[in-house]
Design an enzyme around this catalytic site. Structure first.
Site, PDB file in Angstrom:
ATOM      1  N   ASN A   8     -12.161  34.185  14.261  1.00 25.44           N
ATOM      2  CA  ASN A   8     -12.987  33.034  13.891  1.00 25.44           C
ATOM      3  C   ASN A   8     -12.333  32.422  12.648  1.00 25.44           C
ATOM      4  O   ASN A   8     -12.476  32.941  11.544  1.00 25.44           O
ATOM      5  CB  ASN A   8     -14.412  33.520  13.596  1.00 25.44           C
ATOM      6  CG  ASN A   8     -15.344  32.390  13.215  1.00 25.44           C
ATOM      7  OD1 ASN A   8     -14.922  31.234  13.081  1.00 25.44           O
ATOM      8  ND2 ASN A   8     -16.607  32.716  13.031  1.00 25.44           N
TER       9      ASN A   8
ATOM     10  N   ARG B  39     -27.221  21.424   4.532  1.00 25.66           N
ATOM     11  CA  ARG B  39     -27.285  20.225   5.376  1.00 25.66           C
ATOM     12  C   ARG B  39     -28.716  19.700   5.433  1.00 25.66           C
ATOM     13  O   ARG B  39     -29.667  20.485   5.491  1.00 25.66           O
ATOM     14  CB  ARG B  39     -26.833  20.534   6.804  1.00 25.66           C
ATOM     15  CG  ARG B  39     -25.382  20.932   6.914  1.00 25.66           C
ATOM     16  CD  ARG B  39     -24.970  20.979   8.389  1.00 25.66           C
ATOM     17  NE  ARG B  39     -23.671  21.605   8.541  1.00 25.66           N
ATOM     18  CZ  ARG B  39     -23.468  22.729   9.234  1.00 25.66           C
ATOM     19  NH1 ARG B  39     -24.472  23.335   9.854  1.00 25.66           N
ATOM     20  NH2 ARG B  39     -22.261  23.225   9.305  1.00 25.66           N
TER      21      ARG B  39
ATOM     22  N   GLU C 152     -22.282  37.245  17.666  1.00 21.14           N
ATOM     23  CA  GLU C 152     -21.441  36.263  18.348  1.00 21.14           C
ATOM     24  C   GLU C 152     -20.070  36.849  18.681  1.00 21.14           C
ATOM     25  O   GLU C 152     -19.512  36.572  19.737  1.00 21.14           O
ATOM     26  CB  GLU C 152     -21.292  35.014  17.464  1.00 21.14           C
ATOM     27  CG  GLU C 152     -22.604  34.248  17.355  1.00 21.14           C
ATOM     28  CD  GLU C 152     -22.661  33.303  16.170  1.00 21.14           C
ATOM     29  OE1 GLU C 152     -22.948  33.781  15.056  1.00 21.14           O
ATOM     30  OE2 GLU C 152     -22.427  32.107  16.343  1.00 21.14           O
TER      31      GLU C 152
ATOM     32  N   ARG D 104     -13.025  31.783  18.619  1.00 22.57           N
ATOM     33  CA  ARG D 104     -14.202  30.934  18.482  1.00 22.57           C
ATOM     34  C   ARG D 104     -13.723  29.497  18.284  1.00 22.57           C
ATOM     35  O   ARG D 104     -13.030  29.201  17.320  1.00 22.57           O
ATOM     36  CB  ARG D 104     -15.032  31.358  17.282  1.00 22.57           C
ATOM     37  CG  ARG D 104     -16.231  30.468  17.150  1.00 22.57           C
ATOM     38  CD  ARG D 104     -16.777  30.450  15.778  1.00 22.57           C
ATOM     39  NE  ARG D 104     -17.922  29.564  15.728  1.00 22.57           N
ATOM     40  CZ  ARG D 104     -18.419  29.063  14.628  1.00 22.57           C
ATOM     41  NH1 ARG D 104     -17.869  29.351  13.465  1.00 22.57           N
ATOM     42  NH2 ARG D 104     -19.461  28.285  14.673  1.00 22.57           N
TER      43      ARG D 104
ATOM     44  N   HIS E  40     -23.927  26.619  17.981  1.00 20.94           N
ATOM     45  CA  HIS E  40     -24.488  27.980  17.941  1.00 20.94           C
ATOM     46  C   HIS E  40     -24.756  28.525  19.351  1.00 20.94           C
ATOM     47  O   HIS E  40     -25.561  29.440  19.517  1.00 20.94           O
ATOM     48  CB  HIS E  40     -25.836  28.025  17.194  1.00 20.94           C
ATOM     49  CG  HIS E  40     -25.728  27.925  15.706  1.00 20.94           C
ATOM     50  ND1 HIS E  40     -26.710  27.330  14.955  1.00 20.94           N
ATOM     51  CD2 HIS E  40     -24.795  28.352  14.830  1.00 20.94           C
ATOM     52  CE1 HIS E  40     -26.386  27.379  13.673  1.00 20.94           C
ATOM     53  NE2 HIS E  40     -25.211  28.000  13.576  1.00 20.94           N
TER      54      HIS E  40
END
Ligand code: ADP
Length: 412
Positions: free
Chosen positions: A9, A250, A394, A100, A189
């Site tokens: 990742n 965010r 993940e 990823r 996600h």
């Protein structure tokens, strides 16, 4: 049929990795083995930080000059082949590398082997995710050179959401902006939403086709997903990860006119406003203290008003979106919390679920308090909608998809 799969990742200045041993039998019994994991941070500096562990054995951390991603992944190879760590003897033992990749645009509906045409398509859509895809690809270029015998597989954050119908994935904008620029909602996600919904079904010895689920990934980035009998039918993030829930830094949803107003009055460029909305808003922007939920919960317990306000906004907005997805699904069998906040912050789960009994949601205070970082049902025994905590993984799903792509078996 066990294989050792390296999961990468890659971010702008970091590489996270895990080496996982998996096989179809291990997937079925949830017995995949984590062989090593670690990170290389601050790539591009003279003081990059390398940290890795071999579970149950060693933990290592050191700092050295690492100027680019290929050098970082070379460092990962040295770590894995270090005789003292005893993980693998040579890089050739790694049969697959799972990458990823944040954005798959409209091209990719599942994980795929990174053949030349696939890499070209990912390169084509770089401008849809300029903050992520270029770095994800650096990991691929390096890995192709360092593991020439291994299969390279791309696992996309967006792919799980390709089943969203047009009314969920389009905006109320002139249609030409979709046909010309592919402006639409993609969702992110996906790997996490897919993993926890799969785990929920596995815990109940059945498949996702049995359930309507709302999965809530609350970490630094936050999104929720409505999963109708295994398929994502709506999610809170959109064209970029900025839409939807309020997050660490965010803003989440807001009136676009407010952005135009601020741009005009503060004389901000597009890059500056992007930084404002992505890096200086959310929990951090509202509280003025931190983007870290732990800190904010602590400060609000001490009576810090802006910390309390940030937590209240976060929870209220999450509650509203949960209600919207409940409507999209026309009811849900379960709500699942995951991600750093979803897994570890009972106070946030309690506040989001408070006064949602109209949706059949009622959590048990003791079960909720006891559930930090472990799979558990935290709903009140009589509640119509179950509420669960399921830690996400993940990297594990990326390793499993990589194996399944190599073996050409369905992705599950
Ligand atoms: P990322 O999205 O970067 O993967 P994580 O999923 O690790 O991030 O989530 C990070 C968030 O989880 C931070 O806001 C952090 O404060 C929060 N978090 C982690 N542990 C706890 C805890 N014990 N209590 C409250 N919040 C926590």
């Amino acid at each position: 049929m066990e294989m050792k799969i390296l999961v990468l990742n890659c971010g702008s200045s970091s590489v996270k990795f895990q080496l996982i041993e998996t096989s179809p039998e291990q997937i079925a019994s949830n017995q995949d083995r984590l062989l090593a994991r670690g990170t290389v941070d601050k790539i591009g500096t003279g003081e990059a930080i390398v940290a890795y562990e071999v579970p149950g054995k060693t933990k290592t951390k050191f700092s050295r000059e690492i100027l680019e991603h290929k050098a970082a992944i070379k460092t990962v190879v040295s770590a894995l082949t270090d005789p003292l760590a005893g993980v693998i003897a040579k890089p050739e033992e790694i049969e697959g590398v799972g990458h990823r990749i944040v954005h798959g645009g409209e091209y990719f509906t599942g994980s795929v082997e990174m053949e030349e045409a696939v890499v070209k398509q990912i390169e084509d859509i770089i401008d849809l995710a300029p903050l992520h895809n270029p770095h994800n690809l650096k990991g691929y270029y390096a890995s192709r050179a360092l593991f020439p015998g291994a299969a390279q597989v791309a696992v996309f954050d967006t792919a799980f959401h390709h089943t969203m119908p047009p009314e969920a994935h389009l905006y109320g904008l002139p249609y030409v902006l979709y046909t010309r620029y592919k402006i639409r909602r993609y969702g992110f996600h996906g790997t996490s939403h897919r993993y926890v919904s799969y785990r929920f079904a596995q815990i109940h010895s059945t498949t996702r086709a049995e359930y309507k689920l709302i999965t809530c990934h609350l970490g630094n980035g936050c999104s929720m997903c409505a999963i109708d009998h295994g398929k994502s039918v709506d999610t809170t993030m959109g064209f970029t990860p900025l839409e939807g829930l309020m997050m660490g830094t965010r803003s989440g949803d807001l009136d676009p006119a407010a952005v135009l107003y601020v741009m005009a009055n503060e004389d901000l460029s597009a890059a500056e406003v992007s930084s404002l909305l992505n890096k200086h808003s959310g929990l951090y922007g509202v509280s003025g203290i931190s983007n870290d939920m732990r800190t904010l919960l602590e400060e609000s317990r001490k009576g810090q008003a802006r910390a309390r306000l940030a937590v209240d906004l976060f929870c209220y907005r999450a509650k509203k979106h949960l209600g919207a997805l409940y409507a999209a699904l026309n009811g849900a069998d379960a709500v699942i919390f995951t991600g750093g906040i979803g897994e570890n912050a009972p106070a946030v789960r309690a506040q989001i679920c408070d006064r949602l009994d109209a949706l059949g949601i009622q959590i048990d205070t003791e079960k909720n308090e006891a559930a930090t970082g472990v799979e558990s049902n935290i709903s009140d025994a009589g509640a119509a909608t179950q509420v669960w905590v399921i830690p996400t993984n993940e990297e594990l799903l990326i390793a499993r998809d990589t194996l399944r792509t190599i073996l050409k078996i369905p992705h599950g």
